[in-house]
Design an enzyme around this catalytic site. Structure first.
Site, PDB file in Angstrom:
ATOM      1  N   HIS A 144      -1.185   3.387   6.684  1.00 39.65           N
ATOM      2  CA  HIS A 144      -0.841   2.460   7.697  1.00 39.65           C
ATOM      3  C   HIS A 144      -1.258   2.822   9.041  1.00 39.65           C
ATOM      4  CE1 HIS A 144       1.784  -0.242   9.853  1.00 39.65           C
ATOM      5  NE2 HIS A 144       1.902  -0.985   8.774  1.00 39.65           N
ATOM      6  N   HIS A 145      -1.454   1.892   9.832  1.00 43.79           N
ATOM      7  CA  HIS A 145      -2.007   2.400  11.219  1.00 43.79           C
ATOM      8  C   HIS A 145      -0.748   2.755  11.955  1.00 43.79           C
ATOM      9  CE1 HIS A 145      -4.729   2.337  14.469  1.00 43.79           C
ATOM     10  NE2 HIS A 145      -5.178   0.985  14.235  1.00 43.79           N
ATOM     11  N   ALA A 146       0.338   2.654  11.425  1.00 42.48           N
ATOM     12  CA  ALA A 146       1.655   3.437  12.183  1.00 42.48           C
ATOM     13  C   ALA A 146       1.415   5.147  11.979  1.00 42.48           C
ATOM     14  CB  ALA A 146       2.896   2.948  11.830  1.00 42.48           C
ATOM     15  N   VAL A 148      -1.862   6.829  11.288  1.00 44.23           N
ATOM     16  CA  VAL A 148      -2.953   7.139  11.729  1.00 44.23           C
ATOM     17  C   VAL A 148      -3.624   6.374  12.686  1.00 44.23           C
ATOM     18  CG1 VAL A 148      -3.155   8.724   9.927  1.00 44.23           C
ATOM     19  CG2 VAL A 148      -4.276   6.386   9.781  1.00 44.23           C
ATOM     20  N   ASN A 310      -0.632   7.453  17.156  1.00 43.84           N
ATOM     21  CA  ASN A 310      -1.736   6.650  17.653  1.00 43.84           C
ATOM     22  C   ASN A 310      -1.814   7.030  19.221  1.00 43.84           C
ATOM     23  OD1 ASN A 310      -2.768   4.343  16.059  1.00 43.84           O
ATOM     24  ND2 ASN A 310      -0.645   5.004  15.347  1.00 43.84           N
TER      25      ASN A 310
END
Length: 461
Positions: A144-146, A148, A310
């Site tokens: 999940h973008h949260a 990485v 991020n």
């Protein structure tokens, strides 16, 4: 526990059924290098030894109903590797179409937020892996973008891999520990009271950015403007259905173009994307008269002391797709890129982190709801996301198998249904392309044009 930064949490709040915010990669593996040969059980055991050194993969989200701040990461004491590691075989003939069809479905599926936010898929039965033409097994990694961004995802993959087939596992790394709901709420209350202090950092940086942008716009040295992008087939409302295509180029050829034109490697990447997109849209009879605009994410990991996974900045770049001559197009892209990077350098690297950190969590949900009902999806802010991630040039081995290719895949959004992410690896430039299947179903036609675009630039040398 580790508190999510506001920027990280935004990736949770902005996710929807049609916009799963997963960062993926497809690794093509040559299993002939595995000591003792390929065996899925051996792969599972190998991964288990690596998890001890990867607290990011052992952490899950935790929250409290009384929490006034963002969720936290805590250790999952009941981590079940069987849930996260999957095995699948391609249908015959096991070519590139079958591979990307499977990967498209994996990329489109949301992750279970009650568990650590990642999955790995071992894909067997590959027989014709063109364009990489390497490896009989693929490994798809989804995070999940949260958790990485592009750089931290690349770092995570490097920790999963070795520099030799029988590399020893890295030393264990301590996790995030646990947290009771009251602890999460108490810490969140403290952060809520200190949130106004964040404005003291966000307001000056924001005003400086506005002033710099106005000054540069008047002098003609600003980056491409948002909302100046022409509409294309990719700029519409998207669904959860995805389509993927891959391309692989020789990095030495790309560097030859860079040296011949005396430009940056990223300029050549932009020119390759521009050339491929121009010819793709020309064939469809849909090339706009105005040039396409790309948004180019940029890492600020080495410039930011703010917490969070991020750490991104970025700029808008003119792709000059209205220019027919490949060499002239590259030169013009290099000039506009130079202006855009200089403009981006004027913006504080922590601006996004500071602005988002100053906003209360409740506003994020309201903002996402408003954005989902605005004409942004029909009035393009930009046409495409293009990201260039530097990869390792040493040979990498995943579970003992030599990695022949690594194709990164980023997320897409309403109004911006195309993402092109590029990563270099051991002498190759790997291009991962993902779009909404509702918008286009011939993405291979775009991917195959990257080689043509490179040939045109080589001829222009």
């Amino acid at each position: 526990m580790e508190r999510l930064s506001a920027f990280d949490a935004t990736m949770l709040y902005s996710e929807s059924s049609s916009v799963p915010l997963n960062v993926c990669s497809i690794a093509c593996l040559d299993t002939s290098t595995i000591p003792g040969g390929y065996d899925f059980d051996r792969v599972r055991k190998h991964l288990a030894t690596r998890l001890e050194a990867l607290p990011e993969l052992r952490a899950k989200l935790a929250n409290s109903q009384l929490n006034l701040d963002h969720p936290v990461w805590v250790d999952d004491d009941e981590l079940d590797l069987e849930y996260h590691l999957h095995r699948i075989a391609l249908p015959a003939p096991g070519g590139r179409n079958e591979l990307v069809n499977v990967c498209s479905r994996i990329a489109a599926a949301p992750l279970d937020r009650s568990k650590p936010l990642w999955e790995m898929w071992v894909i067997e039965g590959i027989h014709e892996t063109d364009p990489s033409d390497a490896g009989d097994v693929a490994l798809m990694i989804k995070v999940h973008h949260a958790a990485v961004d592009g750089v931290s995802a690349a770092n995570l993959i490097s920790k999963l891999c070795d520099l030799e087939p029988d590399g020893a596992p890295p030393e264990p790394v301590e996790g995030f520990g646990g947290a009771r709901p009251l602890e999460i709420a108490a810490d969140g209350l403290v952060r809520a009271f200190t949130r106004p202090w964040q404005l003291t950092r966000a307001v000056p940086a924001t005003l400086s950015t506005v002033f710099s942008t106005i000054t540069r716009a008047r002098s003609g040295t600003a980056m491409a403007a948002p909302f100046s992008a022409p509409a294309t087939v990719f700029n519409a409302e998207i669904t959860s259905d995805r389509t993927i295509a891959l391309a692989q180029l020789d990095l030495d050829d790309v560097k030859r173009v860079k040296n011949a034109f005396d430009v940056k490697l990223n300029d050549v990447v932009m020119a390759l994307c521009a050339g491929a997109l121009r010819e793709y849209l020309l064939k469809r009879g849909e090339l706009p008269d105005d040039p396409l605009i790309a948004v180019v994410p940029a890492s600020v990991h080495d410039k930011s002391d703010r917490p969070g996974r991020n750490k991104l900045s970025g700029f808008f770049n003119n792709l000059q797709t209205h220019i027919d001559d490949p060499g002239e197009r590259l030169r013009t892209i290099a000039e506009s890129s130079s202006r855009a990077k200089a403009h981006s350098a004027d913006i504080a690297p922590t601006l996004l982190a500071d602005v988002t950190q100053a906003l209360p969590p409740a506003l994020f949900g309201m903002a996402m709801e408003v954005l989902s009902h605005t004409p942004l999806k029909h009035t393009p802010i930009h046409n495409v996301v293009i990201s260039n991630v530097a990869g390792p040039q040493d040979k990498l081995y995943a579970m003992g198998a030599e990695m022949k290719a690594l194709y990164p895949l980023g997320p897409i959004f309403h109004g911006s249904g195309l993402n092109i992410t590029v990563m270099s690896l051991t002498g190759k430039l790997n291009v991962g392309i993902i779009a909404c299947r509702k918008l286009v179903n011939d993405l291979w036609d775009l991917a195959d044009r990257f080689e043509t675009a490179l040939d045109e630039l080589l001829a222009a040398c």
